[in-house]
Design an enzyme around this catalytic site. Structure first.
Site, PDB file in Angstrom:
ATOM      1  N   LYS A  42       4.736 -82.566  -2.019  1.00 59.10           N
ATOM      2  CA  LYS A  42       6.069 -83.477  -1.295  1.00 59.10           C
ATOM      3  C   LYS A  42       5.881 -83.841  -0.017  1.00 59.10           C
ATOM      4  O   LYS A  42       6.171 -85.099   0.300  1.00 59.10           O
ATOM      5  CB  LYS A  42       7.332 -82.345  -1.444  1.00 59.10           C
ATOM      6  CG  LYS A  42       8.435 -83.003  -2.313  1.00 59.10           C
ATOM      7  CD  LYS A  42       9.703 -82.265  -2.283  1.00 59.10           C
ATOM      8  CE  LYS A  42      10.880 -82.661  -2.705  1.00 59.10           C
ATOM      9  NZ  LYS A  42      10.889 -83.454  -3.758  1.00 59.10           N
ATOM     10  N   LYS A  65       2.077 -83.838 -15.542  1.00 59.14           N
ATOM     11  CA  LYS A  65       3.024 -83.316 -16.172  1.00 59.14           C
ATOM     12  C   LYS A  65       4.274 -84.054 -16.616  1.00 59.14           C
ATOM     13  O   LYS A  65       4.559 -85.044 -15.873  1.00 59.14           O
ATOM     14  CB  LYS A  65       3.482 -82.064 -15.277  1.00 59.14           C
ATOM     15  CG  LYS A  65       4.510 -81.257 -15.592  1.00 59.14           C
ATOM     16  CD  LYS A  65       4.847 -80.178 -14.573  1.00 59.14           C
ATOM     17  CE  LYS A  65       5.769 -80.825 -13.573  1.00 59.14           C
ATOM     18  NZ  LYS A  65       6.710 -80.101 -12.814  1.00 59.14           N
ATOM     19  N   LYS A  84      11.065 -84.824 -15.100  1.00 53.36           N
ATOM     20  CA  LYS A  84      12.378 -85.496 -15.005  1.00 53.36           C
ATOM     21  C   LYS A  84      11.941 -86.878 -14.056  1.00 53.36           C
ATOM     22  O   LYS A  84      12.441 -87.860 -14.301  1.00 53.36           O
ATOM     23  CB  LYS A  84      13.192 -84.635 -14.183  1.00 53.36           C
ATOM     24  CG  LYS A  84      13.608 -83.692 -15.094  1.00 53.36           C
ATOM     25  CD  LYS A  84      14.448 -82.338 -14.308  1.00 53.36           C
ATOM     26  CE  LYS A  84      14.134 -80.980 -15.034  1.00 53.36           C
ATOM     27  NZ  LYS A  84      14.678 -80.023 -14.190  1.00 53.36           N
TER      28      LYS A  84
HETATM   29  P1  TYM Z   1      12.417 -76.196 -13.223  1.00 56.82           P
HETATM   30  O1  TYM Z   1      13.677 -76.498 -13.314  1.00 56.82           O
HETATM   31  O2  TYM Z   1      11.393 -77.248 -12.755  1.00 56.82           O
HETATM   32  O3  TYM Z   1      11.628 -76.146 -14.755  1.00 56.82           O
HETATM   33  C1  TYM Z   1      12.187 -75.245 -15.535  1.00 56.82           C
HETATM   34  C2  TYM Z   1      11.242 -74.478 -16.477  1.00 56.82           C
HETATM   35  O4  TYM Z   1      10.335 -75.447 -17.375  1.00 56.82           O
HETATM   36  C3  TYM Z   1       8.844 -75.590 -17.196  1.00 56.82           C
HETATM   37  N1  TYM Z   1       8.249 -76.804 -17.271  1.00 56.82           N
HETATM   38  C4  TYM Z   1       7.358 -77.154 -17.955  1.00 56.82           C
HETATM   39  N2  TYM Z   1       6.782 -76.408 -18.842  1.00 56.82           N
HETATM   40  C5  TYM Z   1       5.721 -77.002 -19.597  1.00 56.82           C
HETATM   41  N3  TYM Z   1       5.193 -78.316 -19.502  1.00 56.82           N
HETATM   42  C6  TYM Z   1       6.128 -79.164 -18.624  1.00 56.82           C
HETATM   43  N4  TYM Z   1       5.924 -80.442 -18.468  1.00 56.82           N
HETATM   44  C7  TYM Z   1       7.112 -78.503 -17.877  1.00 56.82           C
HETATM   45  N5  TYM Z   1       8.200 -79.022 -17.081  1.00 56.82           N
HETATM   46  C8  TYM Z   1       8.746 -77.939 -16.476  1.00 56.82           C
HETATM   47  C9  TYM Z   1       8.784 -74.776 -15.519  1.00 56.82           C
HETATM   48  O5  TYM Z   1       7.414 -74.348 -15.400  1.00 56.82           O
HETATM   49  C10 TYM Z   1       9.879 -73.840 -15.563  1.00 56.82           C
HETATM   50  O6  TYM Z   1       9.709 -72.655 -16.127  1.00 56.82           O
HETATM   51  N6  TYM Z   1      11.681 -73.237  -9.554  1.00 56.82           N
HETATM   52  C11 TYM Z   1      12.025 -73.188 -11.131  1.00 56.82           C
HETATM   53  C12 TYM Z   1      13.127 -72.640 -11.462  1.00 56.82           C
HETATM   54  C13 TYM Z   1      13.651 -71.130 -10.963  1.00 56.82           C
HETATM   55  C14 TYM Z   1      12.947 -70.161 -11.541  1.00 56.82           C
HETATM   56  C15 TYM Z   1      13.686 -69.214 -10.773  1.00 56.82           C
HETATM   57  C16 TYM Z   1      12.176 -69.963 -12.735  1.00 56.82           C
HETATM   58  C17 TYM Z   1      14.530 -70.947 -10.000  1.00 56.82           C
HETATM   59  N7  TYM Z   1      14.329 -69.618  -9.970  1.00 56.82           N
HETATM   60  C18 TYM Z   1      13.236 -67.620 -11.046  1.00 56.82           C
HETATM   61  C19 TYM Z   1      12.037 -68.644 -12.758  1.00 56.82           C
HETATM   62  C20 TYM Z   1      12.414 -67.487 -12.069  1.00 56.82           C
HETATM   63  C21 TYM Z   1      11.888 -74.776 -11.282  1.00 56.82           C
HETATM   64  O7  TYM Z   1      11.910 -75.603 -10.442  1.00 56.82           O
HETATM   65  O8  TYM Z   1      11.858 -74.863 -12.583  1.00 56.82           O
END
Ligand code: TYM
Length: 328
Positions: free
Chosen positions: A111, A194, A197
């Protein structure tokens, strides 16, 4: 029985990557474990959000959890900002995390490279610590995530180990759970990045996309100049990505899919995938519409907040005492 915690940020509409990398595993794991699945709205505000949009998306994600098959009788579903122990623990952990560790977080470094630091909030910098608090608050031993979150689970482990050494046994040391297939679903237009969004609109399938658009996105997915339907990430990233998607949503192994499509061309393969995916997502969308504006959704989230607050407030009291806070 293990305690499992995971969360999704309501910073954009849910993608097929979120489903495959995360939610599909939540649905599997809920049967044999004590699960908490959270909509992490506090994480979303680390970047600017429009307030009505954020409120809408937060409930959309909770409704999608249910529509995708998370069962409120098996798992606790709740909104992060409704459980103040997340913020309380995050502060304690921030005071036990080094700046050098946060400087090494690759998502933060990327970032900074892209945007510089002048418009970045300190929330985006300490984001991994809030994520550690989410996980450690519930004594979670397993954290199902996609590949992009591995480093964040790793720092949660480091923080927990350090805290336990300094203050005595307090936190369970969590492990990640990353699926063998689908840990990183790629953008359909550029299979080296990847699916997200913020990736290309044509390359990213949203769970609430119109079925016609889903079909179009699959049919125009980038492949390669060969014609064989084979899983080979290095040389055929586009086809491999489509095979992973197909395998997860149909429950057919990649090997079986390769045999099934041995005599097909890319167009036929994509059409079969589009048919399967449209069926699959349409049924999620139908359930979503039923749930989204129901009283049942609010009831489930109210109950989830009660359960999570009960666990969280007990844990935060213990942690405060260990650190030397609280008079009694
Ligand atoms: P976030 O909101 O970006 O994504 C949510 C989950 O989706 C998975 N993911 C993917 N998996 C495979 N291929 C993709 N293209 C793909 N895009 C997203 C992410 O790996 C994630 O598991 N920081 C985290 C949210 C969070 C969290 C937590 C997760 C906050 N606290 C505690 C686990 C435990 C996040 O931004 O995920």
């Amino acid at each position: 029985m293990k305690t499992i915690f995971s969360g999704i940020k309501p910073s954009g509409d849910l993608t097929l990557g979120n489903y495959i990398g995360a939610i599909s595993n939540f649905v599997q794991l809920q049967n044999e474990n004590k699960c908490l699945f959270c909509v992490v709205d506090l994480h979303a505000i680390t970047v600017p959000q429009e307030k009505l949009e954020l409120r809408k998306r937060t409930k959309d994600i909770a409704a999608l959890y249910l529509a995708c098959g998370i069962d409120p009788n098996k798992a606790t579903i709740f909104i992060q900002s409704e459980v103040s122990a997340h913020n309380q623990l995050a502060w304690i952990l921030e005071c036990n995390t080094y700046v050098g560790e946060l400087n090494r977080m690759t998502q933060y470094k990327d970032k900074v490279l892209k945007e510089g630091t002048s418009a970045l909030t300190s929330g985006i910098y300490t984001y991994p610590v809030l994520m550690a608090a989410d996980i450690l608050l519930y004594d979670s031993s397993l954290v199902p995530v996609g590949e992009d979150q591995l480093q964040h689970v790793e720092i949660a482990r480091d923080i927990a180990v350090r805290f336990n050494n300094k203050y005595g046994e307090t936190f369970v040391i969590p492990e990640h759970y990353v699926p063998k297939i689908g840990a990183r679903i790629m953008d359909l237009q550029n299979p080296t990045i990847k699916m997200s969004k913020s990736s290309s609109a044509k390359g990213c399938i949203l769970l609430l996309d119109d079925p016609k658009i889903i079909r179009k996105k699959i049919m125009s997915a980038i492949t390669d100049s060969e014609s064989s339907i084979k899983y080979d990430i290095k040389n055929k990233p586009g086809i491999s990505n489509l095979l992973s998607i197909f395998s997860i949503i149909s429950n057919i192994s990649i090997k079986d899919l390769e045999s099934q499509f041995v005599n097909s061309n890319y167009g036929e393969f994509k059409k079969a995938l589009a048919d399967e995916l449209v069926d699959f997502i349409t049924s999620i969308q139908k359930r979503f519409v039923e749930i989204r504006n129901s009283q049942q959704l609010d009831d489930i989230l109210d109950q989830g907040a009660i359960t999570a607050n009960n666990i969280g407030s007990r844990k935060i009291k213990k942690v405060y005492k260990k650190v030397g806070l609280l008079r009694k």
